[in-house]
Design a protein around this motif. Structure first.
Motif, short mmCIF file in Angstrom:
data_model
loop_
_atom_site.label_atom_id
_atom_site.label_comp_id
_atom_site.label_asym_id
_atom_site.label_seq_id
_atom_site.Cartn_x
_atom_site.Cartn_y
_atom_site.Cartn_z
N SER A 118 0.63 -1.08 -0.13
CA SER A 118 0.10 -0.30 -0.09
C SER A 118 0.96 1.48 -0.08
N VAL A 123 -0.25 4.74 1.65
CA VAL A 123 -0.52 5.04 2.92
C VAL A 123 0.90 5.25 3.48
N HIS A 162 -2.44 -0.97 5.87
CA HIS A 162 -2.73 -0.40 5.91
C HIS A 162 -2.71 0.55 7.30
N ASP A 164 -4.80 -2.67 0.40
CA ASP A 164 -5.03 -1.76 1.28
C ASP A 164 -6.49 -2.16 1.30
N CYS A 165 -7.26 -1.81 2.40
CA CYS A 165 -8.56 -2.29 2.93
C CYS A 165 -9.21 -2.19 3.12
#
Length: 513
Positions: A138, A141, A206, A348-349
């Protein structure tokens, strides 16, 4: 020098540094390259290799586009929410805060860019040598985390980036801290992601991982307290026949958000259009005037459009997730088999959203409610003693992504109550993250702040920065993460070459006997 249009000139070095930073910092490209590498290692055909890159990159671009649509629908709501409740304070918003640091402290942003590249290299080294076989993908972030820790090194520890030694200390220490965080945060969420997705190949990378872990643990606790009985999943919610359309993710999301938006839009629209309320001065007044002005789209129609745009953004994200995962998981197997043995992708979440859409909605609303209560708590303290706390205004974007993911984690074992309580507690925690940075003197902004739980790792160099002895402070700020990093590598190598062979030998003897 390279001359562009006769007005703008940059050095070749600056251009290549900018290119490399943006290339590595773009999640779609980075993850697409990993997928392509996996396909190469699996010896797929040239067409399949190229398609794995394009489909994975396109999937993450779709996710980013959906997030942009969703965030855009929240801009008016955030503005009107602040105006309706007449509160001014700090808004946790990672994108906005990172942007403000770029403008106010370009040296911090520049260091943050290099920290990210170093942390990614160290992450691969840890994945290859330690027990934690996770590669953090990711990039967006991670970039914000890099800027955050760079800011703490400068504003908290007082390191001078013009000084070669201080710059080196900040860079190496930050890279070590982030790389350790990258593998440990991914590992902490692995059990829950496996439970949710029914696959062992991915986990979450994340900046809300601490909160997701906590929400998962809350769900586990609820399951134990109820002894596994009467646990109702959010996805088992039965709607009356007249409300069957709520079983459709888009319909339930759109209608629920329409109600939430209406709570803010209707009183604001009535008060402004009847003259009961006048536009505030400054930029906020200009923006509100655009919403309720005679030349604008009718504000009630705008309310409906924003609510439905929010739901559309979620649907776009879900589509992108399915598209990317369809390529990434099999491709990443090639990397785990050939390059870094047993490596797992940390992504990513939103990756968990398709598995529990009702939990996504419940988690967001519960986290948002915690944010509203957080306003009351910080406002009460502020009225009692203005010097203690700023008022924290809910960051709608943070509450959606972190609350929604927490809802899915809490629901995985604790059902509806796990989703509600886990995301609510997480929502309270992220309300006070900006407070810690402001209290520590690690935040230069009075209006914006970091909004995710994992930014709390900045406390480590921040607290060390309070040491009065500059030599001791600089020594500890690089020694502590170095020892932790070395410990993870040593533990992994001993487990691989000393303890594991002994265990395998014992197992062989048992089999022979």
């Amino acid at each position: 020098m390279i001359s562009l249009d006769g007005n703008i000139s940059i050095s070749a070095g600056e251009w290549f540094l900018s290119f490399f930073k943006d290339f590595i910092g773009t999640p779609a490209i980075l993850i697409g390259l990993f997928a392509m590498l996996g396909s190469i290692l699996l010896r797929k055909s040239g067409t399949q290799i190229i398609m794995s890159f394009f489909k994975t990159a396109a999937g993450f671009l779709i996710i980013g586009g959906g997030a942009g649509v969703l965030v855009g629908s929240l801009i008016n709501f955030q503005l009107l929410f602040t105006d309706l409740f007449n509160v001014n304070g700090v808004i946790p918003n990672n994108d906005g805060f990172a942007g403000s640091l770029f403008e106010s402290f370009p040296s911090i942003a520049q260091l943050g860019s290099i920290i990210m590249v170093l942390a990614m290299a160290l992450n691969i080294l840890l994945a290859a040598t330690s027990r934690f076989k996770y590669i953090y993908l990711s990039g967006h972030v991670l970039f914000y985390m890099s800027i955050m820790i760079s800011g703490v090194m400068v504003l908290g520890a007082g390191l001078d980036l013009e000084n070669y030694v201080d710059y080196s200390v900040a860079l190496i220490s930050s890279g070590l801290i982030l790389s350790i965080y990258m593998v440990l945060s991914a590992a902490s969420n692995k059990k829950y992601v496996q439970r949710i997705t029914k696959t062992d190949d991915i986990t979450i990378g994340h900046t809300g991982s601490m909160g997701y872990l906590m929400s998962g643990l809350i769900g586990d606790l609820i399951y134990k307290l109820k002894k596994g009985k009467n646990i109702k999943s959010t996805e088992d919610i039965k709607f009356p026949k007249g409300l069957q359309f709520f079983r459709n993710t888009f319909a339930s999301m759109a209608i629920t958000m329409l109600i939430v938006f209406a709570i803010v839009y209707i009183p604001e629209g009535i008060m402004y259009n009847t003259g009961l309320k006048l536009l505030p001065p400054g930029e906020a007044g200009v923006e509100i005037g655009k919403i309720f002005g005679s030349n604008s789209v009718n504000w009630l129609v705008r309310c409906v459009l924003d609510a439905f745009t929010f739901a559309a953004g979620v649907e776009i994200i879900l589509y992108g997730v399915r598209m990317a995962i369809g390529e990434l998981v099999p491709a990443f197997k090639g990397i785990s088999d050939k390059l870094v043995k047993d490596a797992k992708a940390a992504i990513d979440c939103p990756i968990v959203f398709p598995y529990a859409p009702n939990a996504v909605l419940i988690g967001f609303l519960s986290s948002m409610m915690a944010g509203i209560i957080g306003i009351g708590l910080t406002l009460a303290v502020r009225l009692a003693n203005p010097a203690i706390l700023p008022v924290i205004i809910p960051g709608i974007i943070a509450h959606f992504f972190l609350g929604a993911t927490s809802g899915v984690f809490g629901n995985s074992k604790g059902g509806v109550w796990g989703a509600v309580i886990g995301s609510f507690v997480h929502g309270l925690i992220i309300t006070f993250v900006p407070v810690i940075f402001i209290a520590g003197g690690w935040s230069p902004s009075k209006d914006l702040g970091w909004g995710d739980t994992d930014y709390l790792i900045g406390i480590i160099p921040g607290l060390i920065g309070f040491i009065d002895n500059p030599v001791l402070m600089r020594t500890l700020i690089i020694l502590i993460p170095s020892i932790l990093f070395g410990g993870l590598v040593a533990d992994g190598l001993m487990n691989k070459y000393i303890f594991k062979p002994k265990n395998d030998s014992k197992n062989d003897k048992v089999k022979i006997s």
